[in-house]
Design a protein around this motif. Structure first.
Motif, PDB file in Angstrom:
ATOM      1  N   UNK A   9      42.324  53.747  42.817  1.00 25.61           N
ATOM      2  CA  UNK A   9      41.204  53.199  42.037  1.00 25.61           C
ATOM      3  C   UNK A   9      41.701  51.723  41.940  1.00 25.61           C
ATOM      4  N   UNK A  10      42.952  51.332  41.472  1.00 24.43           N
ATOM      5  CA  UNK A  10      43.309  50.065  41.155  1.00 24.43           C
ATOM      6  C   UNK A  10      43.308  49.331  42.404  1.00 24.43           C
ATOM      7  N   UNK A  11      43.783  49.884  43.553  1.00 19.75           N
ATOM      8  CA  UNK A  11      43.779  49.216  45.019  1.00 19.75           C
ATOM      9  C   UNK A  11      42.491  48.721  45.306  1.00 19.75           C
ATOM     10  N   UNK A  12      41.481  49.844  45.179  1.00 20.27           N
ATOM     11  CA  UNK A  12      40.069  49.641  45.590  1.00 20.27           C
ATOM     12  C   UNK A  12      39.344  48.427  44.772  1.00 20.27           C
TER      13      UNK A  12
ATOM     14  N   UNK B 269      41.040  45.195  46.150  1.00 18.72           N
ATOM     15  CA  UNK B 269      40.289  44.833  47.476  1.00 18.72           C
ATOM     16  C   UNK B 269      38.878  44.198  47.232  1.00 18.72           C
ATOM     17  N   UNK B 270      38.286  44.635  46.200  1.00 21.53           N
ATOM     18  CA  UNK B 270      36.935  44.058  46.119  1.00 21.53           C
ATOM     19  C   UNK B 270      36.879  42.620  46.052  1.00 21.53           C
ATOM     20  N   UNK B 271      38.099  42.136  45.470  1.00 17.90           N
ATOM     21  CA  UNK B 271      38.014  40.581  45.170  1.00 17.90           C
ATOM     22  C   UNK B 271      37.683  40.252  43.770  1.00 17.90           C
ATOM     23  N   UNK B 272      36.919  41.127  43.182  1.00 20.86           N
ATOM     24  CA  UNK B 272      36.797  40.925  41.562  1.00 20.86           C
ATOM     25  C   UNK B 272      36.997  42.166  40.984  1.00 20.86           C
ATOM     26  N   UNK B 273      38.226  42.591  40.605  1.00 21.53           N
ATOM     27  CA  UNK B 273      38.645  43.762  40.008  1.00 21.53           C
ATOM     28  C   UNK B 273      38.188  43.829  38.605  1.00 21.53           C
ATOM     29  N   UNK B 274      37.913  42.788  38.047  1.00 22.34           N
ATOM     30  CA  UNK B 274      37.601  42.689  36.510  1.00 22.34           C
ATOM     31  C   UNK B 274      38.780  42.910  35.507  1.00 22.34           C
ATOM     32  N   UNK B 275      39.999  42.894  35.939  1.00 20.14           N
ATOM     33  CA  UNK B 275      41.137  43.315  35.311  1.00 20.14           C
ATOM     34  C   UNK B 275      42.508  42.117  35.777  1.00 20.14           C
ATOM     35  N   UNK B 276      43.394  42.196  34.922  1.00 18.87           N
ATOM     36  CA  UNK B 276      44.619  41.452  35.261  1.00 18.87           C
ATOM     37  C   UNK B 276      45.504  42.687  35.483  1.00 18.87           C
TER      38      UNK B 276
END
Length: 157
Positions: A36-39, A42-49
């Motif tokens: 889930x972290x990788x997905x 990969x989205x370009x905007x994970x919403x977290x650091x």
């Protein structure tokens, strides 16, 4: 004789459904898996650091591309200079046999950050065949067939 008398797995009976809902909801609020972290990354905007809490020598050995390096011991002194309190943080360390990511998450939570732990750490990141960054650039090893589906980027679970 009942099944709970003969089943080692059921010696302690399962929780009531409502209790299970509470427990598993809470668990997902505190943890995210490497897939889930990788997905999200990969989205370009994970919403977290994504924060690697290991020591410098471990970071140099290999880390998740795009992760921020902040060793756990340095969090109290450096977090406010490096992290936006409005952005959630996902921590990782070596792997399931290491509490480093948990300690880092606790240190960040004590400072007021919203935080999750990436379960499996860098070990399962690598075992799932995801790329790491080293001094030599990006490296990728084949996925471990005992821990990751071969030929797929996700387990679909």
């Amino acid at each position: 004789m009942t099944i709970t008398d003969t089943s080692a797995a059921l010696r302690v009976p399962p929780a009531a459904p409502a209790d299970a809902v509470s427990f598993f909801t809470a668990r997902l609020a505190f943890q995210a898996d490497v897939s889930d972290v990788r997905a999200s990354l990969d989205s370009g905007d994970p919403g977290f650091v994504l924060l690697d809490s290991r020591a410098t020598v471990a970071w140099q050995q290999g880390h998740v591309p795009g992760a921020l390096h902040l060793p756990t011991a340095e969090i109290p002194a450096r977090a406010t200079d490096l992290l936006d309190p409005a952005v959630p943080v996902v921590t990782y360390c070596w792997g399931p046999g290491c509490d480093g990511a948990t300690r880092a998450a606790l240190a960040l939570a004590r400072l007021g950050y919203r935080v999750k732990e990436m379960i499996g750490g860098i070990e399962y990141w690598i075992r799932e065949g995801f790329a790491i960054e080293t001094a030599n650039g990006i490296e990728q090893r084949p996925a471990d067939p005992l821990t990751s589906p071969i030929g797929s980027t996700a387990c679909a679970c």
